[in-house]
Write a protein that holds these residues in place. Structure first.
Motif, PDB file in Angstrom:
ATOM      1  N   ARG A  50      -7.828  12.346  -0.056  1.00 44.34           N
ATOM      2  CA  ARG A  50      -8.139  11.529   1.117  1.00 44.34           C
ATOM      3  C   ARG A  50      -9.333  12.044   1.905  1.00 44.34           C
ATOM      4  O   ARG A  50      -9.680  11.441   2.927  1.00 44.34           O
ATOM      5  CB  ARG A  50      -6.897  11.390   2.003  1.00 44.34           C
ATOM      6  CG  ARG A  50      -5.757  10.708   1.259  1.00 44.34           C
ATOM      7  CD  ARG A  50      -4.682  10.186   2.167  1.00 44.34           C
ATOM      8  NE  ARG A  50      -5.048   8.913   2.759  1.00 44.34           N
ATOM      9  CZ  ARG A  50      -4.177   8.089   3.374  1.00 44.34           C
ATOM     10  NH1 ARG A  50      -2.897   8.449   3.468  1.00 44.34           N
ATOM     11  NH2 ARG A  50      -4.567   6.953   3.879  1.00 44.34           N
ATOM     12  N   ASP A  82       3.501   6.008   9.910  1.00 46.01           N
ATOM     13  CA  ASP A  82       2.857   5.687   8.646  1.00 46.01           C
ATOM     14  C   ASP A  82       3.901   4.979   7.786  1.00 46.01           C
ATOM     15  O   ASP A  82       5.074   4.889   8.151  1.00 46.01           O
ATOM     16  CB  ASP A  82       2.274   6.930   7.966  1.00 46.01           C
ATOM     17  CG  ASP A  82       1.174   6.540   6.975  1.00 46.01           C
ATOM     18  OD1 ASP A  82       1.070   5.341   6.631  1.00 46.01           O
ATOM     19  OD2 ASP A  82       0.418   7.419   6.527  1.00 46.01           O
ATOM     20  N   THR A 116       0.830  -1.204   0.000  1.00 44.00           N
ATOM     21  CA  THR A 116       0.000   0.000   0.000  1.00 44.00           C
ATOM     22  C   THR A 116       0.869   1.261   0.000  1.00 44.00           C
ATOM     23  O   THR A 116       0.421   2.327   0.380  1.00 44.00           O
ATOM     24  CB  THR A 116      -0.940   0.016   1.226  1.00 44.00           C
ATOM     25  OG1 THR A 116      -0.176  -0.307   2.387  1.00 44.00           O
ATOM     26  CG2 THR A 116      -2.066  -0.971   1.076  1.00 44.00           C
ATOM     27  N   HIS A 164      -4.475  10.562  10.751  1.00 44.55           N
ATOM     28  CA  HIS A 164      -3.020  10.541  10.820  1.00 44.55           C
ATOM     29  C   HIS A 164      -2.620  11.706  11.698  1.00 44.55           C
ATOM     30  O   HIS A 164      -2.967  12.842  11.364  1.00 44.55           O
ATOM     31  CB  HIS A 164      -2.408  10.692   9.436  1.00 44.55           C
ATOM     32  CG  HIS A 164      -2.924   9.666   8.446  1.00 44.55           C
ATOM     33  ND1 HIS A 164      -4.104   9.799   7.755  1.00 44.55           N
ATOM     34  CD2 HIS A 164      -2.406   8.474   8.055  1.00 44.55           C
ATOM     35  CE1 HIS A 164      -4.286   8.749   6.951  1.00 44.55           C
ATOM     36  NE2 HIS A 164      -3.277   7.936   7.101  1.00 44.55           N
ATOM     37  N   ASP A 205      -5.605  -2.176   6.271  1.00 49.09           N
ATOM     38  CA  ASP A 205      -6.471  -1.016   6.066  1.00 49.09           C
ATOM     39  C   ASP A 205      -7.905  -1.457   5.812  1.00 49.09           C
ATOM     40  O   ASP A 205      -8.327  -1.596   4.661  1.00 49.09           O
ATOM     41  CB  ASP A 205      -5.968  -0.183   4.884  1.00 49.09           C
ATOM     42  CG  ASP A 205      -4.648   0.479   5.179  1.00 49.09           C
ATOM     43  OD1 ASP A 205      -4.654   1.504   5.873  1.00 49.09           O
ATOM     44  OD2 ASP A 205      -3.601  -0.037   4.724  1.00 49.09           O
ATOM     45  N   GLU A 208      -5.636   8.008  -1.348  1.00 50.66           N
ATOM     46  CA  GLU A 208      -4.253   8.475  -1.193  1.00 50.66           C
ATOM     47  C   GLU A 208      -3.593   8.752  -2.544  1.00 50.66           C
ATOM     48  O   GLU A 208      -3.745   7.985  -3.501  1.00 50.66           O
ATOM     49  CB  GLU A 208      -3.438   7.434  -0.420  1.00 50.66           C
ATOM     50  CG  GLU A 208      -2.047   7.944  -0.111  1.00 50.66           C
ATOM     51  CD  GLU A 208      -1.230   6.998   0.756  1.00 50.66           C
ATOM     52  OE1 GLU A 208      -1.792   6.041   1.298  1.00 50.66           O
ATOM     53  OE2 GLU A 208      -0.018   7.253   0.888  1.00 50.66           O
TER      54      GLU A 208
HETATM   55  C1  BGC Z   1      -1.359   5.392   4.418  1.00 50.68           C
HETATM   56  C2  BGC Z   1      -1.971   4.877   5.691  1.00 50.68           C
HETATM   57  C3  BGC Z   1      -2.122   3.395   5.627  1.00 50.68           C
HETATM   58  C4  BGC Z   1      -0.755   2.786   5.394  1.00 50.68           C
HETATM   59  C5  BGC Z   1      -0.752   1.281   5.407  1.00 50.68           C
HETATM   60  C6  BGC Z   1      -0.101   4.630   4.036  1.00 50.68           C
HETATM   61  O1  BGC Z   1       0.308   4.949   2.770  1.00 50.68           O
HETATM   62  O2  BGC Z   1      -1.076   6.761   4.552  1.00 50.68           O
HETATM   63  O3  BGC Z   1      -3.188   5.520   5.919  1.00 50.68           O
HETATM   64  O4  BGC Z   1      -2.702   2.901   6.792  1.00 50.68           O
HETATM   65  O5  BGC Z   1      -0.286   3.237   4.141  1.00 50.68           O
HETATM   66  O6  BGC Z   1      -1.353   0.751   4.320  1.00 50.68           O
END
Ligand code: BGC
Length: 750
Positions: free
Chosen positions: A171, A289, A58, A211, A113, A508
């Motif tokens: 977001r 993060d 992610t 966050h 997530d 994101e």
């Molecule tokens: C995001 C977080 C997310 C994390 C894990 C990050 O890029 O900002 O919100 O929980 O990745 O996937």
């Protein structure tokens, strides 16, 4: 300072101290201490290390994501948590490895997530927030927790509680909108939904408030960008939902990627240590993060990864997500005397506390039941739950001459738009475990109501292969399909146009500089309007859009966001009148991008009033107001507000009473909103601030009298010393169905 204020501050300090003592006596403290005493420094640091799994990603792929090294570390007990490992089989495999082969067998946390569902998708969080229905939101999170816990997960990286006033920021789809009061209530509801009343139950999981902090204030709405805000905004706008999360006993916090006033949030001891851990007495842990510790170097705050580890841990970041900074450097930093071992102990205790509370030491495999995995995922009750949530999330933006609802006998409907038969986009962004193309499309929803409709796609706007990792390809040139749509619309009695953003256009890394309907959709809409004005516009989008032309021309507009797995059914029930919409906007919809950031709870400025000359707060080429304000949303019935009264009692408790009547012909729900203005204060207060809301159902011609009780929490604000104070003076209360109008009354606090 007034004597009363002094007393309040003393009471707050007392409450804080009592709370602190209560927490120190948590029932696991002696077990935590005993375990800690057995741990080597390397094992302690290991608990603070979180690796990404071997399947999903992610964030940017790490160069050092070497699988065999991860296995080695797991076996040594040098990993405290994994992210993106889910599914009973995978979780069991890694949990077994750690529990059976590492020296102390400390079970892993498995984080993922789960933003608006695991397999079954609820509406995106911004849409859910439009329901203003806290019970429904809590239920939705509990459905997500039920499925997540059934696949081995015990921790979600949700809720995102970032307030944002800038729809350019992709977001905003993950949050509760622009208001700290609504945002706080929603944060609380989501945490209760995920964590339940018993964290050790097999169907509840630890939540994560993220966050921390101010990520939603990224300059110009550009993701990961600089944040520069004053203390007034920080204390009164940004922090309240995080504070509410602590009050709701959230187990974890996540750092933000951004700098805040020059200091990265991940290395920010004022935020993490002073406010979160000391002032709020938070006893869970803070996870970074994705690589945000590593990014301290890119920010120009740390010289290298080692220095980043030192700065982050000393600031109060307890677990390193995927930067490998802690596992590589913390042990040595302690040996060098650059990090105090007490700091490590504190972090490890926090992490172990959550593991104990989850019950992982009693049964590390408690979330690994393959039978439950089979029966929980896609359970019909979950579908029913997200359908209810989806209906509640819909906002009726406009309904001229009661064009909606359509009669179930309505003949000759033409449905137009790429998104109308899309089964993927309505699942929204951040739905990592859902199966592609599983949402009920609008056409499928319509099938239950009418056989007398035809579908014409119009131009293909969005690429069907759009995914979470790339920008959506948008067609702005190939006009094939417009003329066919126009031809079909000419003879239709009603045209339903389903337009908006693709589900992967928000989330994101998906900031936009334009907020109109993407690609050829505006051209299509205008061309159809030329031949048929009986248009119902159904919008699907992950953020506020600039709908100025649409509002001026289109008679009926339904905001249907990205509503998740049951999207089409919810939309059809609203369009054909089986459900009376009751959603209210959690964010203002701007007229143009140039107005951003735009929010209802702005300050007066020194020149608020219109003047015949140019020197007042306004634009030369645009109104100040949004197209659709915060709190706006219509119903198929109408409500009238009467008899507003205010009673100021002793010790600054104010009772506000109002009577609401359903004056229309059908039953409906209304969100009664209470706004407050504190006219003069030592730190200026916004022109209005939401301080109460209640959602009620009223049968036609029925009334209900409601009372809101306001006390310090609502009447007060955080001053420059970060103390919650109520200052004497004049207040005005407004109660109504939207932020722009309602009954008003003034009162004084002495
Ligand atoms: C995001 C977080 C997310 C994390 C894990 C990050 O890029 O900002 O919100 O929980 O990745 O996937």
């Amino acid at each position: 300072m007034k004597i009363e204020n002094l007393v309040k501050i003393i009471l707050l300090i007392l409450a804080f101290t009592i709370n602190k003592n209560a927490m120190a006596q948590s029932k696991y403290e002696s077990q935590i201490d005993a375990l800690l005493a057995k741990m080597t420094l390397e094992e302690k640091v290991g608990q603070m290390n979180q690796y990404n799994g071997f399947w999903d990603v992610t964030g940017p792929l790490p160069e050092n994501g070497d699988a065999s090294l991860k296995y080695e570390h797991l076996k040594k007990g040098w990993v405290g948590s994994m992210l993106n490992v889910h599914g009973v089989e995978q979780v069991r495999e890694l949990q077994k490895l750690v529990v059976e082969e590492s020296r102390l067998g400390i079970p892993l946390l498995f984080g993922f997530d789960v933003i608006h569902g695991y397999k079954v998708q609820a509406p995106i969080p911004l849409a859910e927030s439009a329901s203003w229905d806290l019970d429904a939101i809590q239920k939705s999170a509990s459905i997500a927790a039920d499925e997540a816990s059934a696949v081995g997960l015990n921790w979600t990286f949700a809720p995102m509680v970032d307030i944002s006033r800038d729809a350019r920021w992709g977001r905003v789809m993950e949050g509760g909108g622009e208001d700290p009061f609504l945002g706080s209530k929603i944060a609380e509801a989501r945490i209760k939904g995920f964590q339940g009343t018993d964290l050790s139950a097999p169907n509840t999981i630890a939540a994560c408030a993220k966050h921390f902090a101010a990520y939603g204030f990224a300059e110009a709405g550009k993701d990961y960008n600089t944040v520069d805000i004053g203390t007034n905004t920080l204390y009164n706008m940004v922090l309240p939902p995080f504070k509410a999360a602590v009050n709701a006993d959230v187990k974890t916090f996540m750092n933000a990627f951004n700098i805040i006033n020059g200091v990265p949030a991940t290395g920010n001891s004022m935020l993490l240590q002073t406010i979160l851990k000391e002032k709020w007495n938070f006893n869970g842990f803070v996870v970074s993060d994705w690589d945000s510790i590593g990014e301290l170097a890119a920010h120009g705050f740390a010289t290298d990864l080692e220095n980043a580890a030192q700065l982050a841990v000393n600031a109060g970041s307890d677990m390193d997500m995927q930067a490998t900074a802690y596992i590589k450097h913390l042990t040595n930093l302690v040996k060098l005397g650059k990090v105090d071992e007490a700091k490590i102990d504190d972090a490890v205790k926090r992490i172990l506390r959550v593991k104990f509370e989850l019950g992982l030491f009693d049964d590390p495999f408690k979330y690994c039941n393959p039978e439950r995995e089979k029966t929980s995922l896609n359970h019909k009750d979950h579908h029913q739950g997200v359908l209810e949530m989806a209906k509640k999330s819909i906002v009726l933006l406009k309904n001229e001459n009661n064009l909606l609802p359509l009669s179930k006998q309505q003949k000759n409907i033409v449905v137009i738009g790429d998104l109308a038969d899309d089964k993927n986009s309505p699942l929204g962004s951040w739905r990592l475990a859902s199966d592609d193309n599983t949402a009920i499309s609008v056409l499928e929803g319509f099938n239950a109501y009418s056989t007398d409709y035809t579908f014409v796609q119009g131009p293909k706007v969005f690429d069907d292969n759009s995914d979470f990792l790339h920008h959506v390809t948008i067609n702005s040139t190939d006009k094939t399909g417009i003329s066919e749509a126009v031809e079909a619309a000419k003879n239709a009695e009603i045209v339903v146009m389903v337009l908006g953003e693709h589900g992967f256009m928000s989330g994101e890394g998906r900031s936009r500089t334009k907020l109109d309907l993407p690609g050829l959709q505006p051209e299509l809409l205008k061309a159809v309007y030329e031949v048929n004005k009986n248009i119902v516009l159904v919008l699907m989008n992950g953020r506020p859009l600039t709908l100025t032309w649409e509002d001026e021309h289109i008679p009926a507009i339904v905001e249907a966001w990205q509503l998740g797995s049951q999207s089409g059914n919810a939309i059809a029930q609203v369009v054909f009148g089986d459900y009376n919409p009751s959603g209210k906007l959690p964010m203002s919809f701007p007229r143009s991008v140039g107005q951003l950031p735009l929010y209802y709870n702005h300050y007066s400025t020194g020149r608020p009033d219109k003047k015949p000359i140019v020197f007042w707060t306004h634009y030369a080429d645009e109104k100040n107001s949004p197209v659709y304000p915060f709190g706006h949303g219509l119903s198929y019935t109408t409500f009238e507000y009467n008899d507003l009264s205010v009673k100021v009692g002793d010790s600054d408790v104010v009772d506000v009473t109002v009577t609401v009547t359903n004056t229309g012909n059908v039953a409906g729900e209304e969100v009664i909103q209470l706004y407050l203005r504190d006219h003069v204060a030592s730190v200026v207060r916004p022109v209005k601030e939401l301080k109460g809301f209640k959602k009620i159902m009223l049968e036609p011609k029925n009334s209900e009298t409601l009372t809101f009780t306001l006390s310090t929490e609502e009447l007060g604000f955080y001053n420059q010393d970060y103390n919650l104070v109520v200052e004497p003076g004049q207040f005005t209360v407004m109660v109504g169905g939207c932020s722009t109008n309602g009954l008003t009354k003034s009162f004084k606090i002495k």
